[in-house]
Design an enzyme around this catalytic site. Sequence first.
Site, short mmCIF file in Angstrom:
data_model
loop_
_atom_site.label_atom_id
_atom_site.label_comp_id
_atom_site.label_asym_id
_atom_site.label_seq_id
_atom_site.Cartn_x
_atom_site.Cartn_y
_atom_site.Cartn_z
N GLN A 1 -10.36 5.36 32.51
CA GLN A 1 -9.65 4.18 33.01
C GLN A 1 -8.16 4.31 32.70
OE1 GLN A 1 -12.09 0.35 32.04
NE2 GLN A 1 -12.60 1.89 30.49
N ASN A 2 -7.83 5.30 31.88
CA ASN A 2 -6.46 5.45 31.42
C ASN A 2 -5.58 6.04 32.51
OD1 ASN A 2 -7.49 4.51 29.05
ND2 ASN A 2 -7.57 6.51 28.04
N VAL A 3 -4.32 5.67 32.46
CA VAL A 3 -3.36 6.11 33.49
C VAL A 3 -2.30 7.03 32.90
CG1 VAL A 3 -3.72 4.00 34.85
CG2 VAL A 3 -1.92 4.02 33.13
N ASP A 4 -2.52 7.47 31.62
CA ASP A 4 -1.46 8.19 30.90
C ASP A 4 -1.49 9.70 31.06
OD1 ASP A 4 -3.26 7.34 27.84
OD2 ASP A 4 -3.56 9.04 29.19
N HIS B 1 -8.23 4.37 37.59
CA HIS B 1 -7.13 3.41 37.78
C HIS B 1 -5.80 4.08 38.08
CE1 HIS B 1 -9.64 0.43 35.13
NE2 HIS B 1 -10.08 0.50 36.38
N CYS C 1 4.32 5.13 47.82
CA CYS C 1 4.98 4.16 48.69
C CYS C 1 4.14 2.88 48.72
CB CYS C 1 5.11 4.73 50.11
SG CYS C 1 5.71 3.50 51.28
N CYS D 1 9.75 5.63 54.91
CA CYS D 1 9.70 4.36 55.67
C CYS D 1 10.63 3.29 55.10
CB CYS D 1 8.27 3.82 55.70
SG CYS D 1 7.75 3.09 54.14
N SER E 1 -13.04 -1.62 25.95
CA SER E 1 -13.55 -2.96 25.61
C SER E 1 -14.66 -3.36 26.58
CB SER E 1 -12.41 -3.97 25.69
OG SER E 1 -11.85 -3.94 27.00
C1 BV8 Z 1 -11.21 -4.87 41.74
C2 BV8 Z 1 -4.08 0.05 35.54
C3 BV8 Z 1 -11.99 -5.74 43.70
C4 BV8 Z 1 -2.78 -0.68 35.56
C5 BV8 Z 1 -5.85 -1.55 35.03
C6 BV8 Z 1 -16.40 -7.91 38.88
C7 BV8 Z 1 -16.43 -6.87 39.81
C8 BV8 Z 1 -15.25 -6.38 40.34
C9 BV8 Z 1 -14.02 -6.89 39.93
C10 BV8 Z 1 -13.98 -7.91 39.01
C11 BV8 Z 1 -15.17 -8.41 38.49
N1 BV8 Z 1 -14.82 -9.41 37.62
C12 BV8 Z 1 -13.48 -9.52 37.58
C13 BV8 Z 1 -12.94 -8.66 38.42
C14 BV8 Z 1 -11.51 -8.51 38.65
C15 BV8 Z 1 -10.86 -7.51 37.70
C16 BV8 Z 1 -11.40 -7.53 36.31
O1 BV8 Z 1 -12.27 -6.76 35.96
N2 BV8 Z 1 -10.85 -8.40 35.49
C17 BV8 Z 1 -11.27 -8.48 34.10
C18 BV8 Z 1 -10.05 -8.64 33.21
C19 BV8 Z 1 -12.25 -9.62 33.98
N3 BV8 Z 1 -11.00 -6.18 38.25
C20 BV8 Z 1 -10.08 -5.77 39.14
O2 BV8 Z 1 -9.20 -6.47 39.56
C21 BV8 Z 1 -10.22 -4.36 39.66
N4 BV8 Z 1 -10.18 -4.40 41.07
O3 BV8 Z 1 -12.25 -5.12 41.26
O4 BV8 Z 1 -10.95 -5.07 43.03
C22 BV8 Z 1 -11.61 -5.98 45.07
C23 BV8 Z 1 -12.61 -6.27 45.94
C24 BV8 Z 1 -12.28 -6.52 47.22
C25 BV8 Z 1 -10.96 -6.46 47.64
C26 BV8 Z 1 -9.96 -6.14 46.75
C27 BV8 Z 1 -10.29 -5.90 45.45
C28 BV8 Z 1 -9.08 -3.49 39.21
C29 BV8 Z 1 -9.12 -3.29 37.73
C30 BV8 Z 1 -8.08 -2.23 37.33
C31 BV8 Z 1 -6.88 -2.92 36.74
N5 BV8 Z 1 -5.94 -1.92 36.24
N6 BV8 Z 1 -4.97 -0.63 34.61
C32 BV8 Z 1 -2.03 -0.50 34.27
O5 BV8 Z 1 -2.46 0.24 33.37
O6 BV8 Z 1 -0.96 -1.12 34.19
S1 BV8 Z 1 -6.88 -2.24 33.92
C33 BV8 Z 1 -6.61 -1.80 32.33
O7 BV8 Z 1 -7.80 -2.21 31.63
C34 BV8 Z 1 -6.50 -0.32 32.03
O8 BV8 Z 1 -6.81 0.56 33.09
C35 BV8 Z 1 -7.52 -0.17 30.93
O9 BV8 Z 1 -7.97 1.12 30.74
C36 BV8 Z 1 -8.55 -1.07 31.43
C37 BV8 Z 1 -9.69 -1.40 30.54
O10 BV8 Z 1 -9.19 -1.66 29.26
P1 BV8 Z 1 -9.61 -0.64 28.10
O11 BV8 Z 1 -9.25 0.73 28.53
O12 BV8 Z 1 -11.02 -0.89 27.74
O13 BV8 Z 1 -8.60 -1.05 26.97
P2 BV8 Z 1 -8.70 -2.33 26.00
O14 BV8 Z 1 -7.39 -2.46 25.33
O15 BV8 Z 1 -9.28 -3.48 26.73
O16 BV8 Z 1 -9.80 -1.88 24.91
C38 BV8 Z 1 -9.50 -0.81 24.04
C39 BV8 Z 1 -10.76 -0.57 23.21
O17 BV8 Z 1 -10.51 0.56 22.38
C40 BV8 Z 1 -11.11 -1.72 22.30
O18 BV8 Z 1 -12.51 -1.95 22.36
C41 BV8 Z 1 -10.73 -1.20 20.90
O19 BV8 Z 1 -11.62 -1.69 19.91
C42 BV8 Z 1 -10.93 0.26 21.07
N7 BV8 Z 1 -10.11 1.11 20.20
C43 BV8 Z 1 -8.90 0.83 19.63
N8 BV8 Z 1 -8.48 1.89 18.91
C44 BV8 Z 1 -9.43 2.86 19.06
C45 BV8 Z 1 -10.46 2.37 19.88
N9 BV8 Z 1 -11.54 3.08 20.20
C46 BV8 Z 1 -11.63 4.33 19.70
N10 BV8 Z 1 -10.68 4.89 18.92
C47 BV8 Z 1 -9.57 4.18 18.57
N11 BV8 Z 1 -8.64 4.74 17.78
#
Ligand code: BV8
Length: 243
Positions: free
Chosen positions: A95-98, A113, A121, A144, A183
């Site tokens: 899921q990472n973009v890095d 992602h 564009c 464009c 998460s």
């Molecule tokens: C879409 C890029 C549909 C940008 C990101 C059900 C089905 C479908 C969609 C949805 C749904 N319910 C809700 C939705 C909408 C939404 C969504 O899921 N919202 C959530 C918040 C409820 N989903 C979307 O909008 C997606 N699109 O479904 O489109 C659609 C249908 C029709 C027409 C049009 C559209 C798009 C989602 C993508 C969003 N983009 N990133 C950017 O980076 O700026 S999301 C972002 O969250 C990142 O990509 C990230 O990777 C991702 C998930 O987060 P995590 O990677 O898990 O990171 P987080 O910080 O949350 O957790 C870190 C974990 O690591 C923690 O548990 C922590 O304890 C742990 N940790 C910490 N340190 C360590 C560690 N683990 C191991 N070692 C360590 N050292």
Amino acid sequence: MEVLSTARNICILTGAGVSAESGVPTFRDAQTGIWAQFRAEDLATPEAFARDPVRVWEWYGWRRSLIGQVEPNPAHRALAEWQSAFPGEWTLITQNVDGLHQRAGSAEVIELHGNILRTKCSSEDRVVEAWPETDEVPPCCPHCGAFLRPDVVWFGEMLPVDALGLAAEKSGSCDVFVCIGTSGLVYPAAGLPSHAKAMGAFLIEINPDPTPLSDLADTCLRGKAGLVLPELLASLRSAQKQP
Ligand code: BV8
């Protein structure tokens, strides 16, 4: 771990936690998470970009420069070593973009992602490698004239169809599915572990903290990825040496 020593087909899903030990902030960690300091609605949606393209372009520029200063950590390197040593089918979905998995040597990474280091564009939706030097912010597409934007998937945007299709196919056909540093909150990526489990995979979670995936997991390895993964790889190697 016996199940990993005998697996023929392994699927890995990583989230921001895998890059945490490189110094890249996660999204939802309480104090340091990106969403603790910024609002996703203001910065990571198409509406935010339409409303304030300058702010969004500059915010991603800040994140890009931060990522440019960090290195892959032992978690990224262990995953790359595991992939190159694994005799069966081994898939890395992130899921990472890095781009840190690729920098550590992982091949064929499925980026659900997008990638913050790529620019596209905002109108033609195609990657733009270069554009004329300009002080314009955001710069405009040389083809464009529309604004350029980061090649990442914003909330409310569809994931790349090919990447999601391949990720779902691999998740549904693996023996073992390992979720690392996520998460498990962002869909549809967060649905892959339950899809794998429903198709018969053994589900492992590697995360210092519990998540909504923990109850589904067959085993939870509570710890930082940069510590757990090298240890796991070492134990797999010694298991292989035993007669
Ligand atoms: C879409 C890029 C549909 C940008 C990101 C059900 C089905 C479908 C969609 C949805 C749904 N319910 C809700 C939705 C909408 C939404 C969504 O899921 N919202 C959530 C918040 C409820 N989903 C979307 O909008 C997606 N699109 O479904 O489109 C659609 C249908 C029709 C027409 C049009 C559209 C798009 C989602 C993508 C969003 N983009 N990133 C950017 O980076 O700026 S999301 C972002 O969250 C990142 O990509 C990230 O990777 C991702 C998930 O987060 P995590 O990677 O898990 O990171 P987080 O910080 O949350 O957790 C870190 C974990 O690591 C923690 O548990 C922590 O304890 C742990 N940790 C910490 N340190 C360590 C560690 N683990 C191991 N070692 C360590 N050292």
